[in-house]
Structures are given as structure tokens and as C-alpha cells.
Design a protein around this motif. Structure first.
Motif, PDB file in Angstrom:
ATOM      1  N   LEU A 134     -13.033  -8.078  17.384  1.00 29.35           N
ATOM      2  CA  LEU A 134     -11.645  -8.519  16.993  1.00 29.35           C
ATOM      3  C   LEU A 134     -10.828  -9.481  17.653  1.00 29.35           C
ATOM      4  N   PRO A 135      -9.882 -10.428  17.254  1.00 27.69           N
ATOM      5  CA  PRO A 135      -9.000 -11.188  17.921  1.00 27.69           C
ATOM      6  C   PRO A 135      -8.348 -10.348  18.993  1.00 27.69           C
ATOM      7  N   LEU A 136      -8.116 -10.790  20.144  1.00 26.31           N
ATOM      8  CA  LEU A 136      -7.624 -10.168  21.356  1.00 26.31           C
ATOM      9  C   LEU A 136      -6.280  -9.461  21.050  1.00 26.31           C
ATOM     10  N   MET A 179     -14.574  -3.126  10.393  1.00 26.11           N
ATOM     11  CA  MET A 179     -13.470  -1.971  10.422  1.00 26.11           C
ATOM     12  C   MET A 179     -13.659  -1.304   9.010  1.00 26.11           C
ATOM     13  N   LEU A 180     -13.999  -2.045   8.055  1.00 22.70           N
ATOM     14  CA  LEU A 180     -14.006  -1.171   6.674  1.00 22.70           C
ATOM     15  C   LEU A 180     -15.093   0.043   6.517  1.00 22.70           C
ATOM     16  N   ALA A 181     -16.240  -0.418   7.257  1.00 27.44           N
ATOM     17  CA  ALA A 181     -17.588   0.357   7.335  1.00 27.44           C
ATOM     18  C   ALA A 181     -17.198   1.801   8.188  1.00 27.44           C
ATOM     19  N   ILE A 228      -6.237   6.516  13.232  1.00 30.28           N
ATOM     20  CA  ILE A 228      -6.084   6.133  11.790  1.00 30.28           C
ATOM     21  C   ILE A 228      -5.140   5.034  11.446  1.00 30.28           C
ATOM     22  N   ASP A 229      -3.976   5.256  11.956  1.00 30.40           N
ATOM     23  CA  ASP A 229      -2.844   4.130  11.919  1.00 30.40           C
ATOM     24  C   ASP A 229      -3.338   2.759  12.405  1.00 30.40           C
ATOM     25  N   TRP A 230      -3.993   2.838  13.610  1.00 28.75           N
ATOM     26  CA  TRP A 230      -4.436   1.589  14.138  1.00 28.75           C
ATOM     27  C   TRP A 230      -5.304   0.810  13.186  1.00 28.75           C
ATOM     28  N   SER A 231      -6.336   1.656  12.812  1.00 28.62           N
ATOM     29  CA  SER A 231      -7.301   1.149  11.905  1.00 28.62           C
ATOM     30  C   SER A 231      -6.605   0.300  10.797  1.00 28.62           C
ATOM     31  N   TRP A 232      -5.861   1.065  10.098  1.00 25.96           N
ATOM     32  CA  TRP A 232      -5.320   0.345   8.784  1.00 25.96           C
ATOM     33  C   TRP A 232      -4.340  -0.625   9.276  1.00 25.96           C
ATOM     34  N   ARG A 233      -3.551  -0.787  10.227  1.00 22.17           N
ATOM     35  CA  ARG A 233      -2.866  -1.924  10.535  1.00 22.17           C
ATOM     36  C   ARG A 233      -3.820  -3.081  10.835  1.00 22.17           C
ATOM     37  N   VAL A 258      -6.975  -3.515   9.671  1.00 22.35           N
ATOM     38  CA  VAL A 258      -7.574  -3.962   8.517  1.00 22.35           C
ATOM     39  C   VAL A 258      -6.473  -4.955   7.817  1.00 22.35           C
ATOM     40  N   ASP A 259      -5.242  -4.615   7.757  1.00 26.85           N
ATOM     41  CA  ASP A 259      -4.392  -5.216   6.853  1.00 26.85           C
ATOM     42  C   ASP A 259      -4.060  -6.498   7.639  1.00 26.85           C
ATOM     43  N   GLN A 260      -4.063  -6.719   8.971  1.00 26.37           N
ATOM     44  CA  GLN A 260      -3.922  -7.933   9.712  1.00 26.37           C
ATOM     45  C   GLN A 260      -5.025  -8.771   9.331  1.00 26.37           C
ATOM     46  N   LEU A 261      -6.411  -8.078   9.383  1.00 21.71           N
ATOM     47  CA  LEU A 261      -7.779  -9.228   9.132  1.00 21.71           C
ATOM     48  C   LEU A 261      -7.712  -9.435   7.709  1.00 21.71           C
ATOM     49  N   PHE A 262      -7.034  -8.855   6.886  1.00 20.86           N
ATOM     50  CA  PHE A 262      -7.032  -9.129   5.106  1.00 20.86           C
ATOM     51  C   PHE A 262      -5.946 -10.392   5.142  1.00 20.86           C
ATOM     52  N   ALA A 263      -5.087 -10.313   5.795  1.00 20.70           N
ATOM     53  CA  ALA A 263      -4.018 -11.345   5.652  1.00 20.70           C
ATOM     54  C   ALA A 263      -4.363 -12.656   6.247  1.00 20.70           C
ATOM     55  N   ARG A 264      -5.410 -12.530   7.234  1.00 25.04           N
ATOM     56  CA  ARG A 264      -6.173 -13.759   7.731  1.00 25.04           C
ATOM     57  C   ARG A 264      -7.237 -14.414   7.021  1.00 25.04           C
ATOM     58  N   THR A 265      -7.880 -13.650   6.156  1.00 23.64           N
ATOM     59  CA  THR A 265      -9.044 -13.930   5.661  1.00 23.64           C
ATOM     60  C   THR A 265      -8.774 -14.925   4.535  1.00 23.64           C
ATOM     61  N   GLN A 266      -9.197 -16.079   4.700  1.00 20.50           N
ATOM     62  CA  GLN A 266      -9.236 -16.968   3.543  1.00 20.50           C
ATOM     63  C   GLN A 266      -9.935 -16.927   2.426  1.00 20.50           C
ATOM     64  N   ALA A 267     -11.249 -16.753   2.644  1.00 13.17           N
ATOM     65  CA  ALA A 267     -12.297 -16.649   1.477  1.00 13.17           C
ATOM     66  C   ALA A 267     -13.089 -15.328   1.912  1.00 13.17           C
ATOM     67  N   GLU A 268     -13.300 -14.430   1.081  1.00 15.01           N
ATOM     68  CA  GLU A 268     -13.921 -13.263   1.246  1.00 15.01           C
ATOM     69  C   GLU A 268     -15.489 -13.647   1.343  1.00 15.01           C
ATOM     70  N   THR A 269     -15.775 -13.288   2.753  1.00 12.05           N
ATOM     71  CA  THR A 269     -17.220 -13.383   2.835  1.00 12.05           C
ATOM     72  C   THR A 269     -18.387 -12.368   2.776  1.00 12.05           C
ATOM     73  N   ALA A 270     -17.694 -11.203   2.107  1.00 12.63           N
ATOM     74  CA  ALA A 270     -18.448  -9.920   2.155  1.00 12.63           C
ATOM     75  C   ALA A 270     -17.754  -9.165   1.046  1.00 12.63           C
ATOM     76  N   ASP A 271     -18.769  -8.161   0.441  1.00 15.55           N
ATOM     77  CA  ASP A 271     -18.100  -7.145  -0.524  1.00 15.55           C
ATOM     78  C   ASP A 271     -17.345  -5.971   0.155  1.00 15.55           C
ATOM     79  N   TYR A 272     -16.124  -6.300   0.381  1.00 13.85           N
ATOM     80  CA  TYR A 272     -15.432  -5.477   1.252  1.00 13.85           C
ATOM     81  C   TYR A 272     -15.221  -4.207   0.759  1.00 13.85           C
ATOM     82  N   ALA A 273     -14.713  -4.036  -0.577  1.00 13.63           N
ATOM     83  CA  ALA A 273     -14.721  -2.927  -1.238  1.00 13.63           C
ATOM     84  C   ALA A 273     -16.055  -2.101  -1.306  1.00 13.63           C
ATOM     85  N   GLY A 274     -16.874  -2.705  -1.572  1.00 16.64           N
ATOM     86  CA  GLY A 274     -18.462  -2.039  -1.625  1.00 16.64           C
ATOM     87  C   GLY A 274     -18.726  -1.504  -0.203  1.00 16.64           C
ATOM     88  N   ILE A 275     -18.474  -2.139   0.810  1.00 16.42           N
ATOM     89  CA  ILE A 275     -18.765  -1.505   2.108  1.00 16.42           C
ATOM     90  C   ILE A 275     -17.793  -0.214   2.429  1.00 16.42           C
TER      91      ILE A 275
END
Length: 201
Positions: A61-63, A117-119, A160-165, A167-184
Motif C-alpha cells: 500500500l501507499p505509505l 486487499m479484495l482477495a 473491517i472499516d480500515w479495509s473498506w476505507r 479499498v475505496d481509496q485504491l479504487f479512487a486512484r485506479t485509472q485503468a482496471e488491471t485485474a478482475d477485481y469483482a472476480g477476485i
């Protein structure tokens, strides 16, 4: 992708998990010694590997998103809440367990923090939800209250709260999806379901 797109997967899988005999047995107290020993043996092995993978994921993760303290609780306390016998130390790792951990290892090894994180999230999240819902259903006085209390506790829920926060931050920073995140995410939930099914000895 956003969190909202994952919620239907979670809700569908949790409805099935909550109906599992072992999960309901935690509420009612009706679980054989064999089932409890088998589950604790599997979860004991699983948690050791899971925590190692969680540490690896945290390092990806980013620092500013990293969690400073990963080991805030000891799940052996939850295991004791199911009153296992010493026999559980002799039980081998099940195929369902090995398959689940292979999925997690392979995902984390890719080095994509969002995929990692999603796995891992369905394990952490589902246990917190199971505990909350069992409390809502009413844990009987002969049920395994200590197990439920452990996962419903604010200390565990904060993970759990930290995990979702995160994930939300990482989704916001992801320009192009490089993996099947929902599938994972869904694959991990399928493995969670298999874990509970296997526990019903």
C-alpha cells in the motif's frame, strides 16, 4: 469500479453462508466435537498464513494508507470460544483450505495492492458480519457466545472499516482496471463458503 458494485456479491454470498449448519450451530450451541475440532484446526492454519499475507499486502500500500498495527487481536481467543479438544492439533490441512490459501497467495504475489486487499477482505468482512447477524438472531445461552463476541467487538470491526476505507481509496486512484477485481472478491467469498461447508462434519 466502486464499493457499491461489490455489495450485491457480498449480500448474495452472506445469505448462503448464514444458512450453513455450522454457522447456525455457533448460535444454537449444537455443534459436534468433531466439527469444532476440524474447524479450529483449519482456521488455526489459515490464520497464520492469512496474517503473513496481510503484512505483505500492507507493505504494497501507499505509505499513507498503511495500517500501523496489524496484530491488534489474537484469534486463538475465538478458537477457544468453540471449546476444541486437543485432537485438533492432529488434524491435517483440508483441500478446501489449501485451495483458498493458494488463491490468496497467487493474488498477493501479483503485487497489485487493490487486488490483494479484495482477495483478503471477504475473510475479515464475513466474520464480522456473521457475528453481528448471529447477535441479531439471538445467540442462545448454550451457544458459543465468546466466538461471536470476539468478531462483533469494536477492535475487530475496526479492521473491517480500515479495509473498506483502503479499498475505496485504491479504487479512487485506479485509472485503468488491471485485474478482475469483482472476480477476485467473489472467488474469495466462494472459498469462505466452502470453508464453512467443510466444517460441518
Amino acid at each position: 469500479m466502486t464499493r457499491e458494485e461489490l455489495i450485491p456479491i457480498r449480500d448474495r454470498m452472506m445469505a448462503t453462508i448464514m444458512a450453513e449448519p455450522f454457522v447456525q450451530g455457533i448460535r444454537t450451541g449444537v455443534l459436534s466435537q468433531m466439527s469444532r475440532d476440524y474447524y479450529v484446526a483449519q482456521d488455526h492454519h489459515y490464520v497464520d498464513v492469512f496474517m503473513m499475507l496481510l503484512e505483505q499486502t500492507n507493505a504494497q500500500l501507499p505509505l499513507e494508507l498503511r495500517r500501523n498495527v496489524m496484530h491488534e487481536s489474537d484469534e486463538s481467543d475465538a478458537h477457544l470460544g468453540l471449546a476444541p479438544s486437543e485432537r485438533y492439533h492432529e488434524i491435517a490441512v483440508g483441500t478446501h483450505n489449501a485451495n483458498y490459501l493458494n488463491h490468496l497467495r497467487e493474488t498477493v504475489a501479483q503485487g497489485d495492492p487493490l487486488a490483494s486487499m479484495l482477495a483478503l477482505l471477504p475473510c475479515t468482512e464475513s466474520y464480522g458480519l456473521i457475528a453481528q447477524r448471529l447477535q441479531q438472531q439471538g445467540v442462545t445461552t448454550t451457544g458459543f457466545n465468546d466466538w461471536v463476541d470476539y468478531y462483533a467487538d469494536a477492535t475487530y470491526q475496526a479492521i473491517i472499516d480500515w479495509s473498506w476505507r483502503t479499498v475505496d481509496q485504491l479504487f479512487a486512484r485506479t485509472q485503468a482496471e488491471t485485474a478482475d477485481y469483482a472476480g477476485i472478491y467473489e472467488t474469495s467469498y466462494q472459498h469462505e463458503l466452502a470453508f464453512w461447508q467443510a466444517a460441518n462434519q
